[in-house]
Design a protein around this motif. Structure first.
Motif, PDB file in Angstrom:
ATOM      1  N   GLU A 122       0.869  -1.178   0.000  1.00 16.81           N
ATOM      2  CA  GLU A 122       0.000   0.000   0.000  1.00 16.81           C
ATOM      3  C   GLU A 122       0.907   1.230   0.000  1.00 16.81           C
ATOM      4  OE1 GLU A 122      -2.664   1.872  -0.809  1.00 16.81           O
ATOM      5  OE2 GLU A 122      -3.840   0.328   0.220  1.00 16.81           O
ATOM      6  N   HIS A 123       1.281   1.659  -1.206  1.00 17.98           N
ATOM      7  CA  HIS A 123       2.309   2.690  -1.312  1.00 17.98           C
ATOM      8  C   HIS A 123       1.894   4.015  -0.681  1.00 17.98           C
ATOM      9  CE1 HIS A 123       5.320   0.544  -3.678  1.00 17.98           C
ATOM     10  NE2 HIS A 123       4.311  -0.067  -4.271  1.00 17.98           N
ATOM     11  N   ALA A 124       0.610   4.277  -0.595  1.00 18.95           N
ATOM     12  CA  ALA A 124       0.164   5.516   0.035  1.00 18.95           C
ATOM     13  C   ALA A 124       0.434   5.513   1.534  1.00 18.95           C
ATOM     14  CB  ALA A 124      -1.331   5.732  -0.227  1.00 18.95           C
ATOM     15  N   ALA A 125       0.665   4.331   2.116  1.00 21.74           N
ATOM     16  CA  ALA A 125       0.855   4.228   3.561  1.00 21.74           C
ATOM     17  C   ALA A 125       2.313   4.187   3.982  1.00 21.74           C
ATOM     18  CB  ALA A 125       0.145   2.982   4.089  1.00 21.74           C
ATOM     19  N   VAL A 126       3.220   3.908   3.047  1.00 20.55           N
ATOM     20  CA  VAL A 126       4.635   3.777   3.419  1.00 20.55           C
ATOM     21  C   VAL A 126       5.269   5.160   3.547  1.00 20.55           C
ATOM     22  CG1 VAL A 126       4.811   1.535   2.281  1.00 20.55           C
ATOM     23  CG2 VAL A 126       5.418   3.613   1.025  1.00 20.55           C
ATOM     24  N   GLY A 195       3.655 -13.645  20.610  1.00 19.50           N
ATOM     25  CA  GLY A 195       5.103 -13.725  20.563  1.00 19.50           C
ATOM     26  C   GLY A 195       5.626 -14.520  19.388  1.00 19.50           C
ATOM     27  N   GLU A 196       4.735 -15.053  18.553  1.00 18.88           N
ATOM     28  CA  GLU A 196       5.179 -15.804  17.371  1.00 18.88           C
ATOM     29  C   GLU A 196       5.825 -14.893  16.331  1.00 18.88           C
ATOM     30  OE1 GLU A 196       2.698 -19.178  15.865  1.00 18.88           O
ATOM     31  OE2 GLU A 196       1.151 -18.182  17.070  1.00 18.88           O
ATOM     32  N   LEU A 197       5.465 -13.629  16.370  1.00 11.63           N
ATOM     33  CA  LEU A 197       5.998 -12.666  15.421  1.00 11.63           C
ATOM     34  C   LEU A 197       6.461 -11.437  16.205  1.00 11.63           C
ATOM     35  CD1 LEU A 197       4.530 -11.675  11.983  1.00 11.63           C
ATOM     36  CD2 LEU A 197       5.088  -9.875  13.613  1.00 11.63           C
ATOM     37  N   GLU A 198       7.648 -10.954  15.892  1.00 11.90           N
ATOM     38  CA  GLU A 198       8.198  -9.770  16.546  1.00 11.90           C
ATOM     39  C   GLU A 198       8.603  -8.752  15.486  1.00 11.90           C
ATOM     40  OE1 GLU A 198      11.466 -11.107  18.876  1.00 11.90           O
ATOM     41  OE2 GLU A 198      10.221 -12.116  20.381  1.00 11.90           O
ATOM     42  N   ILE A 199       8.349  -7.480  15.779  1.00 11.66           N
ATOM     43  CA  ILE A 199       8.758  -6.393  14.892  1.00 11.66           C
ATOM     44  C   ILE A 199       9.703  -5.497  15.678  1.00 11.66           C
ATOM     45  CG2 ILE A 199       7.999  -4.462  13.456  1.00 11.66           C
ATOM     46  CD1 ILE A 199       5.268  -5.762  13.228  1.00 11.66           C
ATOM     47  N   HIS A 200      10.901  -5.295  15.137  1.00 11.45           N
ATOM     48  CA  HIS A 200      11.918  -4.487  15.808  1.00 11.45           C
ATOM     49  C   HIS A 200      12.188  -3.242  14.980  1.00 11.45           C
ATOM     50  CE1 HIS A 200      12.786  -7.946  18.440  1.00 11.45           C
ATOM     51  NE2 HIS A 200      12.663  -8.674  17.340  1.00 11.45           N
ATOM     52  N   GLY A 201      12.245  -2.104  15.649  1.00 11.66           N
ATOM     53  CA  GLY A 201      12.506  -0.846  14.981  1.00 11.66           C
ATOM     54  C   GLY A 201      11.854   0.282  15.742  1.00 11.66           C
ATOM     55  N   PRO A 202      11.911   1.502  15.226  1.00 17.06           N
ATOM     56  CA  PRO A 202      11.252   2.631  15.881  1.00 17.06           C
ATOM     57  C   PRO A 202       9.761   2.358  16.086  1.00 17.06           C
ATOM     58  CG  PRO A 202      12.682   3.388  14.117  1.00 17.06           C
ATOM     59  CD  PRO A 202      12.614   1.903  13.993  1.00 17.06           C
ATOM     60  N   GLU A 203       9.213   2.825  17.198  1.00 16.80           N
ATOM     61  CA  GLU A 203       7.834   2.489  17.543  1.00 16.80           C
ATOM     62  C   GLU A 203       6.846   2.885  16.444  1.00 16.80           C
ATOM     63  OE1 GLU A 203       4.483   3.310  21.036  1.00 16.80           O
ATOM     64  OE2 GLU A 203       6.489   4.189  21.192  1.00 16.80           O
ATOM     65  N   ALA A 204       7.021   4.067  15.874  1.00 16.22           N
ATOM     66  CA  ALA A 204       6.072   4.518  14.849  1.00 16.22           C
ATOM     67  C   ALA A 204       6.065   3.569  13.656  1.00 16.22           C
ATOM     68  CB  ALA A 204       6.417   5.931  14.406  1.00 16.22           C
ATOM     69  N   LEU A 205       7.242   3.081  13.270  1.00 13.20           N
ATOM     70  CA  LEU A 205       7.317   2.164  12.134  1.00 13.20           C
ATOM     71  C   LEU A 205       6.779   0.789  12.504  1.00 13.20           C
ATOM     72  CD1 LEU A 205      10.795   3.088  10.588  1.00 13.20           C
ATOM     73  CD2 LEU A 205       8.524   3.959   9.970  1.00 13.20           C
ATOM     74  N   ARG A 206       7.050   0.339  13.735  1.00 10.75           N
ATOM     75  CA  ARG A 206       6.527  -0.960  14.174  1.00 10.75           C
ATOM     76  C   ARG A 206       5.010  -0.975  14.122  1.00 10.75           C
ATOM     77  NH1 ARG A 206       9.613  -0.251  18.889  1.00 10.75           N
ATOM     78  NH2 ARG A 206       7.690  -0.469  20.114  1.00 10.75           N
ATOM     79  N   ARG A 207       4.403   0.096  14.587  1.00 13.35           N
ATOM     80  CA  ARG A 207       2.943   0.161  14.602  1.00 13.35           C
ATOM     81  C   ARG A 207       2.362   0.270  13.203  1.00 13.35           C
ATOM     82  NH1 ARG A 207       0.420   1.211  19.418  1.00 13.35           N
ATOM     83  NH2 ARG A 207       1.775   1.593  21.235  1.00 13.35           N
ATOM     84  N   ALA A 208       3.093   0.944  12.315  1.00 10.82           N
ATOM     85  CA  ALA A 208       2.557   1.217  10.974  1.00 10.82           C
ATOM     86  C   ALA A 208       2.754   0.047  10.025  1.00 10.82           C
ATOM     87  CB  ALA A 208       3.223   2.458  10.396  1.00 10.82           C
ATOM     88  N   LEU A 209       3.735  -0.800  10.277  1.00 16.36           N
ATOM     89  CA  LEU A 209       4.116  -1.805   9.280  1.00 16.36           C
ATOM     90  C   LEU A 209       2.944  -2.641   8.753  1.00 16.36           C
ATOM     91  CD1 LEU A 209       7.242  -3.834   8.839  1.00 16.36           C
ATOM     92  CD2 LEU A 209       5.151  -5.136   9.148  1.00 16.36           C
ATOM     93  N   TRP A 212       1.154  -1.246   5.770  1.00 14.76           N
ATOM     94  CA  TRP A 212       1.877  -1.071   4.510  1.00 14.76           C
ATOM     95  C   TRP A 212       1.496  -2.130   3.487  1.00 14.76           C
ATOM     96  CZ3 TRP A 212       7.527  -0.330   6.775  1.00 14.76           C
ATOM     97  CH2 TRP A 212       7.556   0.848   7.510  1.00 14.76           C
ATOM     98  N   PHE A 213       0.712  -3.115   3.882  1.00 19.33           N
ATOM     99  CA  PHE A 213       0.353  -4.214   2.988  1.00 19.33           C
ATOM    100  C   PHE A 213      -1.160  -4.274   2.813  1.00 19.33           C
ATOM    101  CE2 PHE A 213       4.286  -5.334   5.151  1.00 19.33           C
ATOM    102  CZ  PHE A 213       5.113  -5.620   4.077  1.00 19.33           C
ATOM    103  N   LYS A 214      -1.579  -4.383   1.571  1.00 15.34           N
ATOM    104  CA  LYS A 214      -2.999  -4.566   1.296  1.00 15.34           C
ATOM    105  C   LYS A 214      -3.410  -5.979   1.699  1.00 15.34           C
ATOM    106  CE  LYS A 214      -2.455  -1.745  -2.880  1.00 15.34           C
ATOM    107  NZ  LYS A 214      -2.489  -1.769  -4.366  1.00 15.34           N
ATOM    108  N   PRO A 215      -4.622  -6.150   2.226  1.00 17.45           N
ATOM    109  CA  PRO A 215      -5.085  -7.519   2.510  1.00 17.45           C
ATOM    110  C   PRO A 215      -5.138  -8.336   1.222  1.00 17.45           C
ATOM    111  CG  PRO A 215      -6.522  -5.871   3.519  1.00 17.45           C
ATOM    112  CD  PRO A 215      -5.606  -5.131   2.595  1.00 17.45           C
ATOM    113  N   THR A 216      -4.755  -9.586   1.302  1.00 21.52           N
ATOM    114  CA  THR A 216      -4.865 -10.427   0.120  1.00 21.52           C
ATOM    115  C   THR A 216      -6.333 -10.714  -0.161  1.00 21.52           C
ATOM    116  OG1 THR A 216      -4.803 -12.523   1.307  1.00 21.52           O
ATOM    117  CG2 THR A 216      -2.679 -11.535   0.724  1.00 21.52           C
ATOM    118  N   MET A 217      -6.617 -11.117  -1.386  1.00 19.94           N
ATOM    119  CA  MET A 217      -8.000 -11.377  -1.759  1.00 19.94           C
ATOM    120  C   MET A 217      -8.589 -12.540  -0.988  1.00 19.94           C
ATOM    121  SD  MET A 217      -7.319 -13.020  -5.453  1.00 19.94           S
ATOM    122  CE  MET A 217      -5.999 -14.191  -5.653  1.00 19.94           C
TER     123      MET A 217
END
Length: 242
Positions: A122-126, A195-209, A212-217
């Motif tokens: 979702e390029h408008a969100a990145v 805890g199966e998935l972890e996102i590391h990075g600045p908080e704003a980017l972790r929350r936004a990640l 950034w992806f459109k739901p699949t069909m």
């Protein structure tokens, strides 16, 4: 064309073309927006180049695909006959989500997963700059462990070697978990809370990640324990099949 069933039934005649190995997946990739040979190969990483060439030749001869030279490149496009297969492919995928059992380990392909993710950005969100997301899968062969998505406001690319740019966010998980998230079987938030998935990075980017992806069909396809009558895949809802 494949071997004849020697029946006049239109279903039999159609399947003489369509039920050969990989044929419907080539059509799936064309529907998803892969138009060049190398793009088709990346969406079909376990298909040999020679077989891909053969299937494309068969589909061109059958009037399902158009081979269009453009300078030094060739584009493959669905003809009107090919586009009529889109709802059939979508319905097959929806049926598979609802009624095929748990994926086997051999079905878990990081190449296909990252390729599918890259074309559903979702390029408008990145962020309005180059952003690199690293994916690290544990419990896989070392050569399949690390992947990178290089995202810009207008494009994205998949790398299986370090592209040399600063990494903004690192996603650490199992391949099975991220595929479950991608297919819509497991929400991002649930995967994070478990805890199966972890996102590391600045908080704003972790929350936004996740945004950034459109739901699949297929993420909205009702599962068997849901409303069976609710299954309905519209052409307008179709994105890129996995």
């Amino acid at each position: 064309m494949g071997r004849s069933y020697h029946q006049f039934c239109p279903v039999a005649k159609a399947m003489e073309l369509l039920d050969e190995r990989w044929t419907m997946l080539v059509i799936r990739e064309l529907i998803a927006g892969s138009h060049h040979f190398n793009e088709l190969r990346r969406g079909l990483p376990r298909m040999s180049p020679s077989l891909l060439s053969k299937r494309l030749h068969q589909l061109v001869n059958a009037g399902v695909v158009e081979r269009r030279p453009e300078g030094t490149e060739v584009r493959y496009l669905l003809t009107p006959a090919g586009r009529e297969l889109e709802p059939i492919v979508m319905a097959l995928g929806a049926w598979g989500v609802r009624w095929i059992g748990e994926l086997g380990d051999q079905d878990l392909d990081p190449k296909l997963l990252l390729w599918d993710m890259h074309r559903n950005i979702e390029h408008a969100a990145v962020p309005d700059r180059r952003t690199v997301v690293q994916f690290r899968f544990h419990a896989v062969a070392p050569q399949l462990r690390d992947w990178w998505l290089v995202i810009t406001p207008t494009d994205a690319d998949v790398c299986d070697t370090d592209p040399g740019h600063e990494v903004a966010v690192v996603v650490t998980t199992s391949l099975r978990c991220l595929i479950a998230v991608w297919l819509g079987d497991l929400p991002w938030l649930d995967a994070l809370r478990s805890g199966e998935l972890e996102i590391h990075g600045p908080e704003a980017l972790r929350r936004a990640l996740p945004t950034w992806f459109k739901p699949t069909m297929y993420s909205s396809v009702p599962r068997p324990d849901g409303d069976v009558d609710a299954i309905h895949i519209r052409a307008a809802d179709t994105g890129v099949p996995a």
